[in-house]
Design a protein around this motif. Structure first.
Motif, PDB file in Angstrom:
ATOM      1  N   ASN A 271     -13.261  -0.875  -2.084  1.00 28.81           N
ATOM      2  CA  ASN A 271     -11.801  -0.687  -2.214  1.00 28.81           C
ATOM      3  C   ASN A 271     -11.453   0.694  -2.763  1.00 28.81           C
ATOM      4  O   ASN A 271     -10.629   0.827  -3.667  1.00 28.81           O
ATOM      5  CB  ASN A 271     -11.210  -1.790  -3.099  1.00 28.81           C
ATOM      6  CG  ASN A 271     -11.469  -3.170  -2.559  1.00 28.81           C
ATOM      7  OD1 ASN A 271     -11.311  -3.414  -1.369  1.00 28.81           O
ATOM      8  ND2 ASN A 271     -11.896  -4.081  -3.428  1.00 28.81           N
ATOM      9  N   ASN A 272     -12.084   1.714  -2.199  1.00 31.10           N
ATOM     10  CA  ASN A 272     -11.911   3.098  -2.662  1.00 31.10           C
ATOM     11  C   ASN A 272     -10.695   3.702  -1.955  1.00 31.10           C
ATOM     12  O   ASN A 272     -10.823   4.479  -1.002  1.00 31.10           O
ATOM     13  CB  ASN A 272     -13.185   3.891  -2.362  1.00 31.10           C
ATOM     14  CG  ASN A 272     -13.353   5.090  -3.265  1.00 31.10           C
ATOM     15  OD1 ASN A 272     -12.785   5.160  -4.354  1.00 31.10           O
ATOM     16  ND2 ASN A 272     -14.152   6.042  -2.833  1.00 31.10           N
ATOM     17  N   TRP A 273      -9.492   3.309  -2.456  1.00 34.39           N
ATOM     18  CA  TRP A 273      -8.225   3.665  -1.804  1.00 34.39           C
ATOM     19  C   TRP A 273      -7.597   4.876  -2.486  1.00 34.39           C
ATOM     20  O   TRP A 273      -7.483   4.930  -3.706  1.00 34.39           O
ATOM     21  CB  TRP A 273      -7.265   2.474  -1.855  1.00 34.39           C
ATOM     22  CG  TRP A 273      -5.961   2.698  -1.152  1.00 34.39           C
ATOM     23  CD1 TRP A 273      -5.771   3.085   0.138  1.00 34.39           C
ATOM     24  CD2 TRP A 273      -4.644   2.524  -1.703  1.00 34.39           C
ATOM     25  NE1 TRP A 273      -4.429   3.159   0.442  1.00 34.39           N
ATOM     26  CE2 TRP A 273      -3.721   2.817  -0.668  1.00 34.39           C
ATOM     27  CE3 TRP A 273      -4.169   2.131  -2.958  1.00 34.39           C
ATOM     28  CZ2 TRP A 273      -2.339   2.749  -0.864  1.00 34.39           C
ATOM     29  CZ3 TRP A 273      -2.792   2.058  -3.151  1.00 34.39           C
ATOM     30  CH2 TRP A 273      -1.894   2.363  -2.116  1.00 34.39           C
ATOM     31  N   PHE A 274      -7.130   5.847  -1.656  1.00 38.43           N
ATOM     32  CA  PHE A 274      -6.575   7.091  -2.182  1.00 38.43           C
ATOM     33  C   PHE A 274      -5.073   7.233  -1.932  1.00 38.43           C
ATOM     34  O   PHE A 274      -4.529   8.319  -2.083  1.00 38.43           O
ATOM     35  CB  PHE A 274      -7.343   8.276  -1.593  1.00 38.43           C
ATOM     36  CG  PHE A 274      -8.747   8.378  -2.153  1.00 38.43           C
ATOM     37  CD1 PHE A 274      -9.019   9.197  -3.236  1.00 38.43           C
ATOM     38  CD2 PHE A 274      -9.777   7.620  -1.617  1.00 38.43           C
ATOM     39  CE1 PHE A 274     -10.297   9.269  -3.772  1.00 38.43           C
ATOM     40  CE2 PHE A 274     -11.058   7.683  -2.135  1.00 38.43           C
ATOM     41  CZ  PHE A 274     -11.327   8.511  -3.213  1.00 38.43           C
ATOM     42  N   GLY A 275      -4.408   6.131  -1.577  1.00 35.71           N
ATOM     43  CA  GLY A 275      -2.952   6.109  -1.624  1.00 35.71           C
ATOM     44  C   GLY A 275      -2.204   6.092  -0.312  1.00 35.71           C
ATOM     45  O   GLY A 275      -1.141   5.470  -0.222  1.00 35.71           O
ATOM     46  N   TYR A 276      -2.671   6.830   0.702  1.00 36.77           N
ATOM     47  CA  TYR A 276      -1.946   6.891   1.957  1.00 36.77           C
ATOM     48  C   TYR A 276      -1.944   5.517   2.618  1.00 36.77           C
ATOM     49  O   TYR A 276      -2.958   4.821   2.567  1.00 36.77           O
ATOM     50  CB  TYR A 276      -2.618   7.917   2.887  1.00 36.77           C
ATOM     51  CG  TYR A 276      -1.915   8.091   4.213  1.00 36.77           C
ATOM     52  CD1 TYR A 276      -0.817   8.934   4.318  1.00 36.77           C
ATOM     53  CD2 TYR A 276      -2.347   7.409   5.343  1.00 36.77           C
ATOM     54  CE1 TYR A 276      -0.167   9.091   5.536  1.00 36.77           C
ATOM     55  CE2 TYR A 276      -1.703   7.557   6.557  1.00 36.77           C
ATOM     56  CZ  TYR A 276      -0.611   8.397   6.646  1.00 36.77           C
ATOM     57  OH  TYR A 276       0.034   8.551   7.854  1.00 36.77           O
ATOM     58  N   PRO A 277      -0.846   5.067   3.229  1.00 37.70           N
ATOM     59  CA  PRO A 277       0.403   5.793   3.482  1.00 37.70           C
ATOM     60  C   PRO A 277       1.515   5.475   2.479  1.00 37.70           C
ATOM     61  O   PRO A 277       2.695   5.542   2.828  1.00 37.70           O
ATOM     62  CB  PRO A 277       0.773   5.259   4.867  1.00 37.70           C
ATOM     63  CG  PRO A 277       0.337   3.813   4.817  1.00 37.70           C
ATOM     64  CD  PRO A 277      -0.916   3.794   3.983  1.00 37.70           C
ATOM     65  N   THR A 278       1.150   5.139   1.244  1.00 38.64           N
ATOM     66  CA  THR A 278       2.148   4.699   0.261  1.00 38.64           C
ATOM     67  C   THR A 278       2.308   5.668  -0.902  1.00 38.64           C
ATOM     68  O   THR A 278       3.429   6.041  -1.264  1.00 38.64           O
ATOM     69  CB  THR A 278       1.761   3.308  -0.286  1.00 38.64           C
ATOM     70  OG1 THR A 278       1.540   2.412   0.801  1.00 38.64           O
ATOM     71  CG2 THR A 278       2.849   2.756  -1.187  1.00 38.64           C
ATOM     72  N   CYS A 279       1.199   6.063  -1.504  1.00 44.95           N
ATOM     73  CA  CYS A 279       1.233   6.908  -2.696  1.00 44.95           C
ATOM     74  C   CYS A 279       0.830   8.341  -2.340  1.00 44.95           C
ATOM     75  O   CYS A 279      -0.240   8.562  -1.761  1.00 44.95           O
ATOM     76  CB  CYS A 279       0.277   6.350  -3.750  1.00 44.95           C
ATOM     77  SG  CYS A 279       0.674   4.676  -4.302  1.00 44.95           S
ATOM     78  N   PHE A 280       1.681   9.288  -2.719  1.00 46.27           N
ATOM     79  CA  PHE A 280       1.441  10.703  -2.448  1.00 46.27           C
ATOM     80  C   PHE A 280       1.422  11.471  -3.764  1.00 46.27           C
ATOM     81  O   PHE A 280       1.704  10.911  -4.820  1.00 46.27           O
ATOM     82  CB  PHE A 280       2.505  11.247  -1.494  1.00 46.27           C
ATOM     83  CG  PHE A 280       2.481  10.586  -0.147  1.00 46.27           C
ATOM     84  CD1 PHE A 280       1.730  11.115   0.884  1.00 46.27           C
ATOM     85  CD2 PHE A 280       3.202   9.416   0.078  1.00 46.27           C
ATOM     86  CE1 PHE A 280       1.688  10.498   2.128  1.00 46.27           C
ATOM     87  CE2 PHE A 280       3.168   8.789   1.319  1.00 46.27           C
ATOM     88  CZ  PHE A 280       2.406   9.329   2.341  1.00 46.27           C
ATOM     89  N   THR A 281       1.109  12.741  -3.702  1.00 43.80           N
ATOM     90  CA  THR A 281       0.878  13.518  -4.920  1.00 43.80           C
ATOM     91  C   THR A 281       1.952  14.578  -5.128  1.00 43.80           C
ATOM     92  O   THR A 281       2.343  15.284  -4.193  1.00 43.80           O
ATOM     93  CB  THR A 281      -0.517  14.169  -4.869  1.00 43.80           C
ATOM     94  OG1 THR A 281      -1.490  13.129  -4.773  1.00 43.80           O
ATOM     95  CG2 THR A 281      -0.788  14.997  -6.111  1.00 43.80           C
TER      96      THR A 281
END
Length: 441
Positions: A271-281
């Motif tokens: 579950n190594n999730w980096f945010g897309y398409p919901t959380c951006f930087t």
């Protein structure tokens, strides 16, 4: 006479490989017969640069074989191999493979015996002979890669585990909402074991292991000295922040491009999730007047609501370890031999005025007491990198297409085997160029 000279130069380099381990290619002060740089640039005082190749067709990726030959993937053309003379200039060029399908991905096992390359939908392998500079035995190793607006598929071999090959696939649109499910097989990086390839190749969606997902377009992939993966991400375009029905244009400075730690490809995290398409930087926090807690490196959602808002990203999405200004478009990255600096090419922006990018950045790293590596700068820094070479006037660059621009479009990046010379390509379709950089002190 030219053939004998080229053969002698190759023999000399082979001798250096056998006696010293890595061939030493001198830094050339100039190379005859090479056109002058097509676009003006500035260079940091601690570096020097020389153009070594021109007239290439969109050179996207540069790698080196164990004999010090430079292999270049030229998009929609194929793969070429180049040798160097005693002056450090290219003295022979050979087409290794012609293929209009190849557009970006190219990698070689550390022993130099297996070459991999990718198209938008497929990855192949070949047996490579560095001495003869030939390939044979083409095999299909990965199929069924999804198509979309991001067509490049970075492919890299793990230096610590050469049987493991990583392949990144971007989103198929600016907002690829189905990729919240990792099984979709887009906006992710996967690891494939090449010692157990099925007869017809892996299916990208169902084969391999997930190294990380929620990565909009993680083109640049590099390995630190531990063999762990760092990716640089192209983030979203044309963003507006909507609060209670009120919409504000934030696209000039947000979202930030990202530097992400993806981990050990031999032991992928679940579950190594980096945010897309919901959380951006966030890059420019002043654009977010509704949430004063946000700062550079924080994650945000475009339309916060009672179900999911900025705070919801914390603890669910992996934030980047470092951020860069919006729309600079990272393409390639590479560590120096000590792992104390990461170098990144930024292709340059097409949807920001004034434009930015068109440069090579140096990101200082450090080795922690526990043996891990990370950037020196904190995650909320805006100064965690510096430009070592870049367009003379990036704000005036006009780039109406992927490889169309009034400035260079920096793409490929690779150190030579000795770790002295850093080779950088520009894939501007007006003229494909390669430059060599070296520190002066």
């Amino acid at each position: 006479m030219y053939l004998l000279t080229a053969v002698s130069a190759v023999a000399a380099l082979v001798g250096q490989v056998l006696s010293q381990g890595a061939p030493i290619v001198p830094f050339p002060t100039s190379c005859s017969g090479i056109a002058a740089p097509r676009y003006p640039y500035t260079i940091d005082s601690g570096w020097q640069v020389t153009k070594v190749a021109s007239g290439l067709r969109q050179p996207r990726t540069i790698i080196f074989d164990p004999l010090g030959h430079m292999l270049v993937l030229q998009a929609s053309f194929g793969i070429s191999v180049h040798t160097f003379g005693a002056d450090g200039c290219i003295n022979s060029t050979k087409t290794l493979l012609q293929s209009t399908a190849l557009n970006h991905g190219l990698t070689l096992t550390p022993d130099g015996k297996t070459l991999y390359a990718s198209s938008q939908t497929t990855a192949w392998s070949w047996t490579y002979d560095a001495t003869a500079m030939t390939i044979s035995g083409q095999k299909t190793v990965i199929t069924g890669i999804s198509q979309g607006i991001h067509s490049t598929r970075t492919i890299v071999v793990s230096p610590k585990n050469p049987n493991l090959v990583l392949v990144s696939v971007g989103s198929n649109s600016n907002w690829d909402n189905p990729t919240i499910d990792p099984n979709v097989g887009r906006a992710c990086v996967k690891v494939f074991d090449m010692s157990t390839v099925p007869a017809n190749g892996y299916s990208y969606n169902t084969g391999g292991k997930m190294l990380g997902y929620g990565l909009r377009n993680e083109i640049a992939l590099a390995f630190d000295p531990n063999g762990h993966v760092w990716g640089a991400e192209n983030s979203g375009d044309d963003f507006r922040r909507t609060i209670n029905g009120q919409s504000t244009d934030i696209h000039i400075d947000n979202p930030a491009e990202e530097l992400n730690y993806l981990g050990d490809p031999a032991a992928p995290l679940q579950n190594n999730w980096f945010g897309y398409p919901t959380c951006f930087t966030v890059w420019e926090a002043s654009n977010f007047r509704d949430n004063t807690a946000l700062r550079t490196g924080s994650q945000f959602v475009v339309t916060p609501n009672s179900t999911f808002n900025d705070a919801s990203c914390v603890g669910r999405s992996n934030p980047p370890r470092l951020s860069f200004p919006a729309h600079m478009a990272p393409i390639s990255n590479a560590f120096d031999a000590q792992g104390l600096n990461l170098y990144i090419t930024f292709h340059g922006s097409w949807n920001r005025q004034p434009a930015q990018g068109y440069m090579v950045a140096e990101v200082p790293f450090k080795k922690n007491e526990n043996g891990t590596y990370e950037p020196v700068a904190p995650a909320d820094s805006k100064t965690g990198y510096k430009t070592i070479i870049g367009s003379q006037n990036p704000g005036g660059c006009n780039s109406p297409g992927l490889t169309m621009s009034s400035c260079w479009r920096l793409a490929g990046l690779s150190w030579d085997l000795a770790g002295n010379n850093l080779y950088v390509s520009s894939d501007n379709q007006a003229q494909g160029e390669i430059f060599v950089l070296r520190k002066t002190a």
